[in-house]
Design a protein around this motif. Structure first.
Motif, PDB file in Angstrom:
ATOM      1  N   ALA A   1       1.079  -1.213  -0.086  1.00 29.70           N
ATOM      2  CA  ALA A   1       0.354   0.450  -0.174  1.00 29.70           C
ATOM      3  C   ALA A   1       0.798   1.312  -0.506  1.00 29.70           C
ATOM      4  N   ILE A   2       2.052   1.455   0.301  1.00 28.23           N
ATOM      5  CA  ILE A   2       2.630   2.375   0.630  1.00 28.23           C
ATOM      6  C   ILE A   2       3.168   2.137  -0.673  1.00 28.23           C
ATOM      7  N   PHE A   3       4.211   1.421  -1.108  1.00 19.35           N
ATOM      8  CA  PHE A   3       4.972   1.707  -2.663  1.00 19.35           C
ATOM      9  C   PHE A   3       3.658   2.375  -3.644  1.00 19.35           C
ATOM     10  N   GLY A   4       2.172   1.782  -3.260  1.00 20.07           N
ATOM     11  CA  GLY A   4       1.269   2.258  -4.461  1.00 20.07           C
ATOM     12  C   GLY A   4       0.234   4.300  -4.012  1.00 20.07           C
ATOM     13  N   LEU A   5       0.856   4.016  -2.737  1.00 17.28           N
ATOM     14  CA  LEU A   5       0.796   6.031  -1.980  1.00 17.28           C
ATOM     15  C   LEU A   5       2.354   6.650  -3.248  1.00 17.28           C
ATOM     16  N   LEU A   6       3.242   6.001  -3.095  1.00 15.38           N
ATOM     17  CA  LEU A   6       4.505   5.939  -3.962  1.00 15.38           C
ATOM     18  C   LEU A   6       4.113   6.224  -5.187  1.00 15.38           C
ATOM     19  N   GLY A   7       3.602   5.706  -5.765  1.00 14.59           N
ATOM     20  CA  GLY A   7       3.372   5.694  -7.140  1.00 14.59           C
ATOM     21  C   GLY A   7       2.645   7.100  -7.091  1.00 14.59           C
TER      22      GLY A   7
ATOM     23  N   ALA B   1       4.401  10.033  -7.782  1.00 18.69           N
ATOM     24  CA  ALA B   1       4.892  10.593  -8.219  1.00 18.69           C
ATOM     25  C   ALA B   1       4.456  10.623  -9.831  1.00 18.69           C
ATOM     26  N   VAL B   2       2.841  10.384 -10.174  1.00 18.15           N
ATOM     27  CA  VAL B   2       2.159  10.565 -11.180  1.00 18.15           C
ATOM     28  C   VAL B   2       1.606  11.977 -11.384  1.00 18.15           C
ATOM     29  N   LEU B   3       0.676  12.263  -9.797  1.00 15.20           N
ATOM     30  CA  LEU B   3       0.821  13.127  -9.673  1.00 15.20           C
ATOM     31  C   LEU B   3       1.225  14.856  -9.501  1.00 15.20           C
ATOM     32  N   MET B   4       2.799  15.155  -9.252  1.00 11.67           N
ATOM     33  CA  MET B   4       3.408  15.424  -8.772  1.00 11.67           C
ATOM     34  C   MET B   4       4.147  15.960 -10.438  1.00 11.67           C
ATOM     35  N   LYS B   5       4.045  14.949 -11.190  1.00  8.27           N
ATOM     36  CA  LYS B   5       4.874  14.883 -13.582  1.00  8.27           C
ATOM     37  C   LYS B   5       3.446  15.724 -13.030  1.00  8.27           C
TER      38      LYS B   5
ATOM     39  N   MET C   1       1.993  17.915 -12.109  1.00 12.37           N
ATOM     40  CA  MET C   1       0.919  19.207 -11.544  1.00 12.37           C
ATOM     41  C   MET C   1       2.519  20.249 -12.152  1.00 12.37           C
ATOM     42  N   ASN C   2       3.658  19.113 -13.132  1.00  9.93           N
ATOM     43  CA  ASN C   2       4.979  20.084 -13.217  1.00  9.93           C
ATOM     44  C   ASN C   2       5.538  20.202 -12.218  1.00  9.93           C
ATOM     45  N   TYR C   3       5.581  19.819 -11.134  1.00 11.97           N
ATOM     46  CA  TYR C   3       6.821  20.319 -10.052  1.00 11.97           C
ATOM     47  C   TYR C   3       8.274  19.296  -9.994  1.00 11.97           C
ATOM     48  N   ASP C   4       9.127  19.847  -9.419  1.00 12.71           N
ATOM     49  CA  ASP C   4      10.397  18.610  -9.445  1.00 12.71           C
ATOM     50  C   ASP C   4      10.486  17.620  -9.651  1.00 12.71           C
ATOM     51  N   MET C   5      10.492  16.712 -10.154  1.00 16.52           N
ATOM     52  CA  MET C   5      10.563  14.753 -10.364  1.00 16.52           C
ATOM     53  C   MET C   5      11.286  15.030  -9.481  1.00 16.52           C
ATOM     54  N   ARG C   6      13.038  15.173  -9.437  1.00 17.52           N
ATOM     55  CA  ARG C   6      13.482  14.881  -8.716  1.00 17.52           C
ATOM     56  C   ARG C   6      13.906  13.674  -6.825  1.00 17.52           C
ATOM     57  N   PRO C   7      12.899  15.043  -6.779  1.00 23.29           N
ATOM     58  CA  PRO C   7      12.793  14.030  -5.223  1.00 23.29           C
ATOM     59  C   PRO C   7      12.297  12.793  -5.208  1.00 23.29           C
ATOM     60  N   VAL C   8      10.917  12.992  -5.820  1.00 18.57           N
ATOM     61  CA  VAL C   8      10.428  11.787  -5.647  1.00 18.57           C
ATOM     62  C   VAL C   8      10.845  10.211  -6.204  1.00 18.57           C
ATOM     63  N   ILE C   9      11.891  11.274  -7.626  1.00 15.72           N
ATOM     64  CA  ILE C   9      13.100  10.087  -8.296  1.00 15.72           C
ATOM     65  C   ILE C   9      13.533   9.347  -7.791  1.00 15.72           C
ATOM     66  N   ALA C  10      14.040   9.682  -6.930  1.00 16.13           N
ATOM     67  CA  ALA C  10      15.416   9.735  -5.685  1.00 16.13           C
ATOM     68  C   ALA C  10      14.864   8.670  -4.942  1.00 16.13           C
TER      69      ALA C  10
ATOM     70  N   GLY D   1       3.857  -4.961  -6.921  1.00 18.51           N
ATOM     71  CA  GLY D   1       2.612  -4.895  -7.091  1.00 18.51           C
ATOM     72  C   GLY D   1       1.560  -3.733  -7.278  1.00 18.51           C
ATOM     73  N   GLY D   2       1.947  -2.980  -5.666  1.00 17.50           N
ATOM     74  CA  GLY D   2       1.266  -1.930  -5.266  1.00 17.50           C
ATOM     75  C   GLY D   2       1.716  -1.042  -5.315  1.00 17.50           C
ATOM     76  N   LEU D   3       3.143  -0.423  -6.267  1.00 15.21           N
ATOM     77  CA  LEU D   3       3.399   0.171  -7.114  1.00 15.21           C
ATOM     78  C   LEU D   3       3.293   0.957  -8.242  1.00 15.21           C
ATOM     79  N   VAL D   4       3.077  -0.529  -8.806  1.00 19.36           N
ATOM     80  CA  VAL D   4       2.468  -0.754 -10.681  1.00 19.36           C
ATOM     81  C   VAL D   4       0.962   0.104 -10.102  1.00 19.36           C
ATOM     82  N   ALA D   5       0.148  -0.651  -8.944  1.00 17.15           N
ATOM     83  CA  ALA D   5      -1.478  -0.219  -9.217  1.00 17.15           C
ATOM     84  C   ALA D   5      -2.106   1.362  -8.839  1.00 17.15           C
TER      85      ALA D   5
END
Length: 305
Positions: free
Chosen positions: A211-217, A220-224, A226-235, A257-261
């Protein structure tokens, strides 16, 4: 997230220096949108859809942004969810509290080990002559869900709850309570389903990591969007994936599985066209749930034939 077309009420003169005004909550972000109630400049992260224009979070919380005439639509966030005037982290706090409460019971109760065995994720335990005694394959499907709230080691729950707190609060505020909770639970189920499908059937698994990896994925989608700086979430994502595949006793299947979902669900939430928003969003959640169901059915068939 891209800025929507400005409504007539949101078009105001620029700053005196010729540039756009800056969001009152995020001074580093320029914006051409203003609250239709108090006229403070607000960025796309702060704006709340209203029946006319957009409102700022302060007006929504104080109630001045929700005093519509009877029958008028409620203020909504950027994915179409209803904005609640209460605690923006309510669901996140409940999830953290529930995980901690279960961990305390398992750690302190005399029957803690038995609770783990009864509720962690396991495909099936075989005994001579290789008959499955218990596990998901024998009909204990609840294990796919209950395993999401079980932790055995203090470091395990500490890392997961820190991740839930850091990622959950902003996501809950952006997506709304119902959508956030649905994304969290379905990401966790997707992680459980992939673990069940790939891991050895007698290998136990537990934890909120899927579930936590789902929130991480989703973050990343939300930040992209909204055109935010993606470097922190990518790191952050790279570091977590290194630990996922480089550590021992880690169910990488739950993480992936959680990340992709989570990423797929977030794509549907933030990119759904306004006129078909509900259909696209509900359809995406339904498709991911169907994929989880099919995965579990296929794996069960392979273990019981």
């Amino acid at each position: 997230m891209e800025q929507p077309p400005k409504s007539p009420d949101s078009q105001r003169p620029a700053d005196s220096d010729g540039g756009l005004p800056h969001c009152y909550r995020h001074p580093d972000r320029e914006t051409g949108i203003r609250c239709t109630r108090c006229e403070k400049p607000i960025c796309t992260d702060c704006m709340v859809d209203a029946s006319v224009g957009f409102h700022c979070p302060d007006c929504v919380r104080s109630g001045s942004g929700t005093g519509h005439a009877p029958g008028a639509s409620q203020p909504r966030n950027v994915v179409g969810g209803v904005v609640h005037a209460g605690d923006p982290r309510l669901v996140t706090k409940i999830l953290v509290g529930l995980n901690l409460a279960v961990f305390a019971v398992v750690s302190l109760a005399p029957a803690g080990e038995r609770i783990l065995r009864e509720f962690y994720l396991i495909g099936g335990v075989a005994a001579p002559p290789y008959v499955l005694l218990d596990g998901v394959a024998t009909g204990e499907w609840y294990r796919l869900f209950t395993a999401m709230f079980l932790h055995e080691e203090i470091w395990h729950i500490a890392f997961n709850m820190l991740g839930l707190w850091w990622l959950g609060g902003p996501l809950e505020a952006a997506l709304g309570r119902a959508r956030f909770l649905a994304l969290y639970l379905l990401s966790g189920l997707a992680g459980s389903a992939l673990t069940y499908a790939v891991a050895a059937p007698n290998q136990p698994s537990l934890g909120a990591s899927g579930a936590i990896f789902g929130l991480l994925g989703a973050t990343a989608v939300l930040m992209k969007r909204m055109n935010y700086d993606m470097r922190p979430v990518i790191a952050l994502l790279v570091i977590n994936l290194i630990f996922t595949f480089g550590g021992s006793n880690i169910a990488w299947e739950a993480h992936i599985g959680g990340l992709v979902a989570g990423a797929l669900l977030a794509l549907a939430l933030v990119h759904a066209p306004r006129e078909k928003r509900a259909l696209v969003q509900y359809g995406a959640f339904g498709l991911v749930f169907a994929a989880v169901l099919v995965t579990v059915l296929v794996r069960t068939a392979s273990l019981t034939l």
